[in-house]
Design a protein around this motif. Sequence first.
Motif, PDB file in Angstrom:
ATOM      1  N   ARG A  38       0.807  -1.223   0.000  1.00 52.36           N
ATOM      2  CA  ARG A  38       0.000   0.000   0.000  1.00 52.36           C
ATOM      3  C   ARG A  38       0.840   1.274   0.000  1.00 52.36           C
ATOM      4  O   ARG A  38       0.287   2.375  -0.009  1.00 52.36           O
ATOM      5  N   LEU A  39       2.153   1.118   0.031  1.00 51.29           N
ATOM      6  CA  LEU A  39       3.023   2.296  -0.004  1.00 51.29           C
ATOM      7  C   LEU A  39       3.171   2.804  -1.435  1.00 51.29           C
ATOM      8  O   LEU A  39       3.247   2.010  -2.366  1.00 51.29           O
ATOM      9  N   PRO A  40       3.231   4.126  -1.604  1.00 46.63           N
ATOM     10  CA  PRO A  40       3.385   4.687  -2.956  1.00 46.63           C
ATOM     11  C   PRO A  40       4.826   4.648  -3.447  1.00 46.63           C
ATOM     12  O   PRO A  40       5.152   5.279  -4.450  1.00 46.63           O
ATOM     13  N   TYR A  41       5.680   3.961  -2.735  1.00 43.66           N
ATOM     14  CA  TYR A  41       7.087   3.875  -3.100  1.00 43.66           C
ATOM     15  C   TYR A  41       7.634   2.516  -2.677  1.00 43.66           C
ATOM     16  O   TYR A  41       6.983   1.766  -1.943  1.00 43.66           O
ATOM     17  N   THR A  42       8.826   2.210  -3.146  1.00 44.94           N
ATOM     18  CA  THR A  42       9.505   0.969  -2.777  1.00 44.94           C
ATOM     19  C   THR A  42      10.545   1.270  -1.700  1.00 44.94           C
ATOM     20  O   THR A  42      11.210   2.309  -1.759  1.00 44.94           O
ATOM     21  N   LEU A  43      10.666   0.408  -0.735  1.00 41.83           N
ATOM     22  CA  LEU A  43      11.664   0.614   0.312  1.00 41.83           C
ATOM     23  C   LEU A  43      13.066   0.676  -0.288  1.00 41.83           C
ATOM     24  O   LEU A  43      13.383  -0.043  -1.240  1.00 41.83           O
ATOM     25  N   THR A  44      13.884   1.572   0.260  1.00 38.43           N
ATOM     26  CA  THR A  44      15.281   1.616  -0.172  1.00 38.43           C
ATOM     27  C   THR A  44      16.004   0.378   0.343  1.00 38.43           C
ATOM     28  O   THR A  44      15.515  -0.343   1.218  1.00 38.43           O
ATOM     29  N   GLY A  45      17.196   0.131  -0.196  1.00 37.76           N
ATOM     30  CA  GLY A  45      17.971  -1.009   0.263  1.00 37.76           C
ATOM     31  C   GLY A  45      18.276  -0.927   1.754  1.00 37.76           C
ATOM     32  O   GLY A  45      18.237  -1.945   2.467  1.00 37.76           O
ATOM     33  N   ALA A  46      18.563   0.294   2.244  1.00 32.84           N
ATOM     34  CA  ALA A  46      18.860   0.463   3.666  1.00 32.84           C
ATOM     35  C   ALA A  46      17.627   0.185   4.520  1.00 32.84           C
ATOM     36  O   ALA A  46      17.722  -0.442   5.577  1.00 32.84           O
ATOM     37  N   GLN A  47      16.468   0.654   4.083  1.00 35.79           N
ATOM     38  CA  GLN A  47      15.232   0.389   4.824  1.00 35.79           C
ATOM     39  C   GLN A  47      14.937  -1.103   4.867  1.00 35.79           C
ATOM     40  O   GLN A  47      14.549  -1.641   5.906  1.00 35.79           O
ATOM     41  N   GLN A  48      15.132  -1.782   3.754  1.00 40.53           N
ATOM     42  CA  GLN A  48      14.874  -3.217   3.709  1.00 40.53           C
ATOM     43  C   GLN A  48      15.823  -3.974   4.635  1.00 40.53           C
ATOM     44  O   GLN A  48      15.421  -4.921   5.316  1.00 40.53           O
ATOM     45  N   ARG A  49      17.075  -3.524   4.689  1.00 44.51           N
ATOM     46  CA  ARG A  49      18.048  -4.158   5.579  1.00 44.51           C
ATOM     47  C   ARG A  49      17.626  -4.000   7.038  1.00 44.51           C
ATOM     48  O   ARG A  49      17.696  -4.944   7.824  1.00 44.51           O
ATOM     49  N   VAL A  50      17.169  -2.796   7.391  1.00 45.78           N
ATOM     50  CA  VAL A  50      16.735  -2.545   8.765  1.00 45.78           C
ATOM     51  C   VAL A  50      15.510  -3.379   9.110  1.00 45.78           C
ATOM     52  O   VAL A  50      15.425  -3.969  10.196  1.00 45.78           O
ATOM     53  N   VAL A  51      14.554  -3.462   8.191  1.00 51.60           N
ATOM     54  CA  VAL A  51      13.357  -4.269   8.439  1.00 51.60           C
ATOM     55  C   VAL A  51      13.737  -5.733   8.646  1.00 51.60           C
ATOM     56  O   VAL A  51      13.178  -6.412   9.512  1.00 51.60           O
ATOM     57  N   ASP A  52      14.686  -6.222   7.880  1.00 52.24           N
ATOM     58  CA  ASP A  52      15.138  -7.603   8.050  1.00 52.24           C
ATOM     59  C   ASP A  52      15.754  -7.809   9.438  1.00 52.24           C
ATOM     60  O   ASP A  52      15.539  -8.852  10.077  1.00 52.24           O
ATOM     61  N   GLU A  53      16.512  -6.829   9.908  1.00 45.84           N
ATOM     62  CA  GLU A  53      17.111  -6.928  11.241  1.00 45.84           C
ATOM     63  C   GLU A  53      16.032  -6.941  12.320  1.00 45.84           C
ATOM     64  O   GLU A  53      16.094  -7.719  13.283  1.00 45.84           O
ATOM     65  N   ILE A  54      15.028  -6.083  12.162  1.00 41.97           N
ATOM     66  CA  ILE A  54      13.915  -6.041  13.111  1.00 41.97           C
ATOM     67  C   ILE A  54      13.153  -7.363  13.097  1.00 41.97           C
ATOM     68  O   ILE A  54      12.801  -7.910  14.147  1.00 41.97           O
ATOM     69  N   ARG A  55      12.919  -7.893  11.912  1.00 44.24           N
ATOM     70  CA  ARG A  55      12.183  -9.152  11.774  1.00 44.24           C
ATOM     71  C   ARG A  55      12.889 -10.290  12.503  1.00 44.24           C
ATOM     72  O   ARG A  55      12.262 -11.075  13.219  1.00 44.24           O
ATOM     73  N   ARG A  56      14.221 -10.354  12.351  1.00 46.83           N
ATOM     74  CA  ARG A  56      14.984 -11.401  13.032  1.00 46.83           C
ATOM     75  C   ARG A  56      14.921 -11.228  14.546  1.00 46.83           C
ATOM     76  O   ARG A  56      14.761 -12.201  15.284  1.00 46.83           O
ATOM     77  N   ASP A  57      15.051  -9.999  15.009  1.00 44.86           N
ATOM     78  CA  ASP A  57      15.008  -9.737  16.454  1.00 44.86           C
ATOM     79  C   ASP A  57      13.678 -10.164  17.059  1.00 44.86           C
ATOM     80  O   ASP A  57      13.621 -10.801  18.117  1.00 44.86           O
ATOM     81  N   MET A  58      12.588  -9.799  16.404  1.00 45.32           N
ATOM     82  CA  MET A  58      11.260 -10.024  16.970  1.00 45.32           C
ATOM     83  C   MET A  58      10.827 -11.475  16.886  1.00 45.32           C
ATOM     84  O   MET A  58       9.849 -11.876  17.531  1.00 45.32           O
ATOM     85  N   ALA A  59      11.536 -12.282  16.104  1.00 42.54           N
ATOM     86  CA  ALA A  59      11.229 -13.710  16.032  1.00 42.54           C
ATOM     87  C   ALA A  59      11.854 -14.481  17.189  1.00 42.54           C
ATOM     88  O   ALA A  59      11.653 -15.692  17.313  1.00 42.54           O
ATOM     89  N   SER A  60      12.587 -13.776  18.065  1.00 44.78           N
ATOM     90  CA  SER A  60      13.261 -14.405  19.204  1.00 44.78           C
ATOM     91  C   SER A  60      12.497 -14.129  20.491  1.00 44.78           C
ATOM     92  O   SER A  60      11.733 -13.172  20.583  1.00 44.78           O
ATOM     93  N   ASP A  61      12.738 -14.973  21.513  1.00 49.18           N
ATOM     94  CA  ASP A  61      12.119 -14.730  22.813  1.00 49.18           C
ATOM     95  C   ASP A  61      12.985 -13.843  23.702  1.00 49.18           C
ATOM     96  O   ASP A  61      12.658 -13.581  24.855  1.00 49.18           O
TER      97      ASP A  61
END
Length: 501
Positions: A38-61
Motif C-alpha cells: 500500500r506504499l506509494p514507493y519501494t523501500l530503499t535497500g537500507a530500509q529493507q536491511r533494517v526491516v530484516d534486522e527487526i524481523r529477526r530480532d522479533m522472532a526471538s524470545d
Amino acid sequence: VYQEFFDFSLGISATRSKSRAHGAPICSNGDISRLTDRLPYTLTGAQQRVVDEIRRDMASDVPMHRMLVGDVGCGKTVCAAAAILIAVQNGRQAALMAPTEILARQHFQELSALFGAIGISCALLIGATTAKEKREIKRALMAAEPEQRLDVVIGTHALLSEGVEFACPGLVVTAEQHRFGARQRAALSDKNAHAHLLAMSATPIPRSLALVLYGDMELSRIDEMPPGRQRVDTYVVDESYRARLNGFIGKQLAQGGQVYVVCPAVEEQETQPDEVELCDLNPDGSVRENREEKPPLKAAVAYAAGLAQLFPEYAVAFLHGRLKSREKEEIMRRFVGGEVGILVSTTVIEVGVNVPNACLMIVENAERFGLSQLHQLRGRVGRGSRKSYCILVTGGTGPVGERSRERLQVMRTTYDGYAIAEQDLAQRGPGDFLGMAGDGSVRQSGALTFRLANAAEDAGLMTEAAADAKAIAADDPGLEQHPLLRERVNGMFSIESGLLS
C-alpha cells in the motif's frame, strides 16, 4: 577517568542485562507485504536491511533492543510501521511515544491511515485527549477479547500516566529518542515488561558514546536517502544581510515555496542581559570565565509582525509551545495545506514535522543553538522536489564567539549526521544524547556526572571501561556479588531507590 566511565557503564549495562532475560513474545510472522503493497514507493535497500534486522530480532524470545538512527527524512517511520505490523499480526500490542503533540499527531495521521486500511486499530493519547476518550483508550488497551482490544496507541508522555496498561504488550517504539530522558524511556518499558524495544533518532550518536549509553543495544543505520531528496544548501550570514535575506524570502514565496523562520524566544521579555546557558557552565555548575557574550534574542512575536508587513500578499502564521493543542494543529494544518506562506516558530517544529513544499529554513540567533538542534531544523526542508536552503543568521553584525563560529562552520560544510554528532559531543558534552543530568533532570547539554572524565577526549578509556563493565554485568546483572559496586552505581545515578533494586 576510567573509574567514572566504568561506574556509569556498569549502571547502564547491569540494568539492561536484567531486562534482556528471555520471555519476550515470539513474533514469527514477519510478513509485511500488507504494508508495503500500500506504499506509494519501494523501500530503499537500507530500509529493507533494517526491516530484516527487526524481523529477526522479533522472532526471538529475547527482547529486541534496537536503536535505529539515520538523518532526517531517510524513512525511519516506515521501518517502525513494519515493526508495529509484525507485533500486531502476532497477536500483540504496540505503543509509539513521541516527544511533542505535533509529532504525535503527525505519526497518528500517517500511521492510522496505513493501519486502518489493513484492519489494525489505532488511537492517539496526548494531553489534549478528552477524559472520556482517555477512559475508552485505557479500557480498550486492557480488553480481554482480541476483537475488542486496541492494537496500537500513539502518544506523548501521556502514555506514562497512571492507568495506561496493556493486555498483551509486544513492542515499544520511541520516536526522536534524544528528546527523552533516560527515566522516561525506562518508564514506558516498565509498562511493557519483556516487550521488544525500537528507539529511533535523527541525531546519530557517536559510536564511542553509543558503546556506553547503548551497550547492549543493536544499532541499525539507514545510510541511504529516498530517491529525489536533495542536499539542503546551508549559508551563515549576519544582520548586514537582512535586506538580501528578505529579498530571498520573497523570491521563494513567488516561486510557490514555503518558508520556516525559527526564533529562540517567543517575546522580547524572555531576553535576560545576564542569561547563562547550560553550555556556559562548568561541570561543577560554575559559570565559565570565558563564556561568550551573546546578542539579544530575536523575538518571534515581533518578527512575525514585521514579516506580515513586508509580505502582505502572503499569510504569516506564528507557532509556539504556549498555544493550545487545537491552535497548533490548525496552524500546522494550514501550513501543510499551503494556506500559510511563512511559519514563524520556536523550536517546537524541531522534530518530525513533514511539509514537502517548504524550501527555506531561516534560523535566527543561530549561534544560540547546538549542532544537533540545527541539524534537526535543517531537516525540516528539502523533503520534496524543490531546491531547498537553510540560512543561519547570527544575532549581530560583529564576529561571533569562537565556539559558536566553529559550530556554524560545521553546519555550513557538513551534511553527514554522524560527523555532526561527533562535533556536538566534542563541543557540548554527552547530555544531549542521554537527556539526563546527574540529578535526574532532563537537559540538552553539559557533562554527565563525571568530575574527571571527558566523553569526547577520553573515547579510548570510555570504550575500554564500557567493555569491562559489560562483562561483569553479563555474569552478575544485579551486582549481587559486588555489593560495593552496586552501592557506588546507585549513588552515581542519584536514584533513591537504586537503579539495581
